[in-house]
Enzyme design. Structure first.
Site, short mmCIF file in Angstrom:
data_model
loop_
_atom_site.label_atom_id
_atom_site.label_comp_id
_atom_site.label_asym_id
_atom_site.label_seq_id
_atom_site.Cartn_x
_atom_site.Cartn_y
_atom_site.Cartn_z
N HIS A 1 -5.73 2.87 -4.30
CA HIS A 1 -5.80 3.29 -2.79
C HIS A 1 -6.34 4.67 -2.38
O HIS A 1 -5.83 5.12 -1.40
CB HIS A 1 -4.52 2.84 -2.22
CG HIS A 1 -4.41 2.67 -0.86
ND1 HIS A 1 -5.27 1.97 0.04
CD2 HIS A 1 -3.34 3.13 0.19
CE1 HIS A 1 -4.94 1.73 1.18
NE2 HIS A 1 -3.78 2.50 1.40
N ASP B 1 0.89 -1.20 0.04
CA ASP B 1 -0.11 0.04 0.02
C ASP B 1 0.99 1.02 -0.21
O ASP B 1 1.94 1.36 0.39
CB ASP B 1 -0.82 -0.05 1.26
CG ASP B 1 -2.19 -0.98 1.19
OD1 ASP B 1 -2.06 -1.93 0.27
OD2 ASP B 1 -3.02 -0.82 1.97
N ASP B 2 0.32 2.34 -0.73
CA ASP B 2 0.65 3.80 -0.24
C ASP B 2 1.96 4.08 -1.17
O ASP B 2 2.16 5.44 -1.37
CB ASP B 2 1.34 3.88 1.03
CG ASP B 2 0.48 3.61 2.29
OD1 ASP B 2 -0.83 3.53 2.09
OD2 ASP B 2 0.68 3.75 3.44
N HIS C 1 -5.83 9.39 0.00
CA HIS C 1 -5.34 8.79 1.39
C HIS C 1 -5.90 9.42 2.59
O HIS C 1 -5.49 8.93 3.57
CB HIS C 1 -3.88 8.34 1.41
CG HIS C 1 -3.66 7.05 2.29
ND1 HIS C 1 -3.53 7.12 3.73
CD2 HIS C 1 -3.80 5.56 1.93
CE1 HIS C 1 -3.37 5.90 4.16
NE2 HIS C 1 -3.67 5.00 3.22
N HIS D 1 3.79 -2.11 3.04
CA HIS D 1 3.65 -0.75 2.78
C HIS D 1 4.69 -0.49 1.97
O HIS D 1 5.95 -0.84 2.30
CB HIS D 1 3.60 0.00 3.88
CG HIS D 1 2.08 0.06 4.47
ND1 HIS D 1 1.71 -1.05 5.36
CD2 HIS D 1 1.10 0.59 4.16
CE1 HIS D 1 0.50 -0.93 5.87
NE2 HIS D 1 -0.02 0.12 5.21
#
Length: 285
Positions: A150, A100-101, A154, A255
């Site tokens: 995502h 993620d991210d 965020h 991540h």
């Protein structure tokens, strides 16, 4: 006559003595019963007190683990993509590595490790990061990895109308299409923080809105714990992985962020551990 009186007196003495003995015995029995009852009650109180004390002294990390265990067994509504809930009939054990991210300064390092191990993964991109790192997104796709949504910002906009959240997802989808190509149509989303309901947060309206917008969303049933804080020590990350990698199918949360350098350091060992448990690797779709 005297003999008769003496006998009466003797009987009275015997009766009095017997009454005293019976009284003493009764007091002893009552005292013993009281002692035993008090001791049992004290033990019960001690157990309850100790239990409450242990519960009170649970660390924040232990409480988080309890919450995760509950999350992993929670049923999700329509729109949720849960590969670990599908019973495998092919005898395989499959691991889905997810990041993620990103993209981030660590992306190329992650890609290099995956390439060395001939593994494809799934990257859930933050739209604004993808805009700033288009070449990294292209590199991910070029090497056969899957890129998912995502959100664009965020930001946890769960206090606003669900339509605002969907708009943020749509914006990220537009960014990915602009980089990957107009044929990109995966519609795979991961909520920031996951789509889990909590005591203080009901995400059902947001999940319904995302589903109606044509997306499906995926959480995870395994992780390495790098979400707990920045740069968690490698040994802690590996211990977290071992706690949950028990199913035939695992979706592993990691991540791809500048503050997650130890995730990169742990990745080779994550891969080797999963291989040792008999897992092969695939991408979400």
């Amino acid at each position: 006559m005297n003999k008769y009186e003496d006998r009466i007196k003797k009987n009275r003495i015997i009766k009095k003595r017997n009454s005293i003995i019976i009284g003493i015995l009764f007091l002893c029995i009552f005292g013993w019963a009281f002692f035993i009852g008090t001791k049992v009650a004290y033990k019960k109180h001690a157990v309850v007190t100790t239990s409450n004390k242990v519960e009170h002294q649970k660390s924040a990390e232990e409480k988080q683990q309890d919450e995760l265990k509950q999350r992993f067994t929670t049923k999700q509504p329509a729109g949720a993509y849960m590969p670990w809930k599908t019973k495998r009939t092919d005898g395989k054990k499959v691991a889905y590595l997810t990041f993620d991210d990103g993209p981030s300064p660590n992306t190329l390092k992650i890609l290099s490790i995956l390439k060395q191990n001939n593994i494809k993964a799934t990257f859930f991109l933050i739209g604004q990061n993808a805009e700033r790192n288009k070449e990294l997104v292209k590199e991910e796709v070029k090497e056969g990895h899957v890129v998912g949504n995502h959100t664009y910002s965020h930001e946890l906009k769960y206090r606003e109308d669900p339509s605002v959240f969907v708009d943020d997802i749509n914006r990220c989808d537009t960014v990915i299409k602009s980089i990957v190509g107009k044929d990109y149509n995966l519609k795979l989303v991961r909520f920031p923080g996951g789509s889990f309901n909590t005591r203080h947060l009901n995400l059902n309206p947001f999940k319904d809105a995302v589903t109606k917008a044509g997306y499906h969303y995926v959480d995870w049933n395994d992780w390495i714990g790098d979400a707990m804080r920045n740069n968690v020590p490698v040994d802690v990350l590996l211990n977290e992985l071992r706690k949950y990698s028990n199913d035939d199918t695992v979706v592993v949360l990691m991540h791809d962020a500048a503050t997650k350098a130890t995730t990169v350091q742990a990745l080779p060992e994550v891969i080797q551990y999963l291989k040792s448990k008999g897992y092969t690797f695939e991408t979400l779709n």
